[in-house]
Design a protein around this motif. Sequence first.
Motif: not given
Length: 66
Positions: A56-61, A25-41
């Motif tokens: 932590m990044i996936a939970d925050f998202y 689940m964590v891997s899927q959330v990270i993979y599908t997350m837009p890169e700009d949102i990933y960097e912001d988080i």
Amino acid sequence: MKKVFYILCSLGIVYAFMRAGHSDMVSQVIYTMPEDIYEDIVDSLRMQGHEPSDEMIADFYIENYQ
């Protein structure tokens, strides 16, 4: 004594499947997350004094963007 052993083995197997599912689940959330949102988080969590893990990044998202 065998029953206790079988129960503990069964619980261990269930726990292993749960951890694997959570990791997927964590891997899927990270993979599908837009890169700009990933960097912001990542930046946001670093500003709070954390070195963010993928979990932590996936939970925050999930908590703040979905």
